[in-house]
Design an enzyme around this catalytic site. Structure first.
Site, mmCIF file in Angstrom:
data_model
loop_
_atom_site.group_PDB
_atom_site.id
_atom_site.type_symbol
_atom_site.label_atom_id
_atom_site.label_comp_id
_atom_site.label_asym_id
_atom_site.label_seq_id
_atom_site.Cartn_x
_atom_site.Cartn_y
_atom_site.Cartn_z
ATOM 1 N N HIS A 62 0.648 -1.770 0.323
ATOM 2 C CA HIS A 62 -0.026 0.002 -0.161
ATOM 3 C C HIS A 62 0.779 1.711 -0.032
ATOM 4 C CE1 HIS A 62 1.557 -0.925 3.779
ATOM 5 N NE2 HIS A 62 0.592 0.631 3.984
ATOM 6 N N CYS A 92 -12.286 12.071 -1.728
ATOM 7 C CA CYS A 92 -13.676 11.970 -2.582
ATOM 8 C C CYS A 92 -13.726 13.694 -2.777
ATOM 9 C CB CYS A 92 -15.215 11.155 -2.176
ATOM 10 S SG CYS A 92 -16.145 11.993 -1.330
HETATM 11 CU CU CU Z 1 1.508 1.480 6.261
HETATM 12 ZN ZN ZN Z 2 -14.932 11.554 0.961
#
Ligand code: CU
Ligand code: ZN
Length: 368
Positions: A62, A92
């Site tokens: 990640h 978002c």
């Molecule tokens: Cu991490």
């Molecule tokens: Zn959001």
């Protein structure tokens, strides 16, 4: 398309680097070609099987950085050729949390992401027809990944991706804890417990905020030296007497800001107790083990100490990560000392071993 990826097939077993299939990006999704990816504790934690919310089979990773290869339908936030840092903590820009300046915990795709799916509840990853889940919405231990556009931070076209990847998780978490969550004030005294990636980032963040004194506490002399390089003014070998030592260093009062970056509740308690009466703020960054609880003497709170926690440093990823990368490129953050090992994807399990042995701060996987 066929890609090489590191698959967690079974908890507690080494990852298997093999060929898997990646489907085209759907609406609002982006195909990213990874250039580099840091190996973070959370990857190892999930691989071990200790994480109660973990799932398998999945492609881990990640802390990625790469280049946009292709955009799905309706994508407007990035375009082909953009350099991007992956965000396990998306932005978002529209949900109630994104519209509030008080939190970075975007709600848009949370549920599906936690289950290992893209926002539409399906996967783009598979192996011989069997679906593979997307770890943390990122799955960056792979040559390519497909991610929602709201989970990509577009960084400077000049950003070196082998360093930019550290801003995808650990480094930003520490920097943000000091700069965003705590909002360290100029001239203050700070204490950082733990000199791993997050703690060292917090030390750098305190310095960037103009802290006058930065005490770093750790067990390893090598890590403490790295903390000095990031701006720590005082180094302290951790132990049962850490709080006493800090009180002594601060005329008996404690620090204006303390940061905990070990994930150990005993250390969290020390971080609370080392915060100053009246206004001392303790920021918890470490992730504690399953079922652990934090003991706090309530009187400490009545007398003005505060405790808060920070996920991804309180950063709103698409806005703040490019800003931090710019500060790195302007020479404000020294990233190179954090990269202790570089390796191809094939060696990902060695990266886990190095982390377990606490050898260095970060191993970075580089894709050919
Ligand atoms: Cu991490
Ligand atoms: Zn959001």
């Amino acid at each position: 398309m066929n890609i090489r990826a590191a698959v967690l097939q079974e908890f507690g077993r080494p990852l298997v680097v093999e060929e898997v299939q990646l489907a085209d990006p759907g609406p609002g999704e982006v195909l990213v070609r990874l250039h580099a990816c840091g190996i973070c504790h959370t990857d190892m934690y999930t691989a071990s099987g200790v994480d109660p919310s973990g799932y398998a089979p999945t492609v881990l990773g990640h802390e990625g950085a790469g280049v946009v290869e292709r955009c799905g339908e309706g994508v407007t936030l990035v375009s082909e050729g953009d350099r991007v840092v992956t965000l396990f903590s998306p932005q978002c820009g529209e949900c109630i949390h994104c519209r509030s300046p008080l939190t970075n915990l975007c709600l848009a795709i949370r549920e599906q992401q936690n289950l290992g799916y893209l926002p539409d509840g399906t996967t783009r990853l598979s192996r011989e027809g069997e679906p593979l889940r997307h770890f943390m919405g990122t799955s960056t231990f792979a040559e390519y990944t497909v991610m929602p556009e709201i989970a990509l931070a577009r960084v400077s076209p000049e950003a070196p991706l082998d360093r930019a990847c550290l801003f995808a998780c650990g480094l930003s978490t520490g920097l943000g804890a000091a700069m965003r969550t705590a909002g360290v004030r100029e001239g203050s005294t700070c204490v950082v417990f733990g000199a791993g990636m997050v703690g060292l980032g917090a030390v750098a963040g305190c310095r960037l905020q103009g802290a006058e004194r930065i005490v770093c506490v750790d067990l390893s002399p090598e890590r403490l030296e790295l903390a000095r390089g990031q701006g720590a003014t005082d180094l302290l070998t951790g132990g049962a007497d850490s709080v006493e030592a800090i009180l002594e260093m601060t005329d008996g009062f404690g620090a204006d800001y303390t940061f905990e970056a070990t994930g150990l509740v005993a250390v969290m308690r020390q971080a609370v107790e080392a915060a100053r009466m009246g206004w001392g703020l303790c920021t918890v960054c470490g992730v504690a083990g399953r079922g652990a609880t934090l003991d706090v003497i309530p009187r400490l709170l009545i007398t003005g100490r505060r405790i808060c926690g920070s996920s991804f440093g309180g950063l709103k990823g698409r806005e703040d990560v490019p800003m931090l990368v710019d500060r790195y490129m302007a020479g404000d953050i020294d990233v190179d000392p954090f990269i202790s090992h570089r390796m191809p994807l094939e060696d990902v399990n060695r990266g886990f071993e190095l982390m377990e042995a606490q050898d260095g701060i970060r191993s970075v996987i580089e894709f050919g």
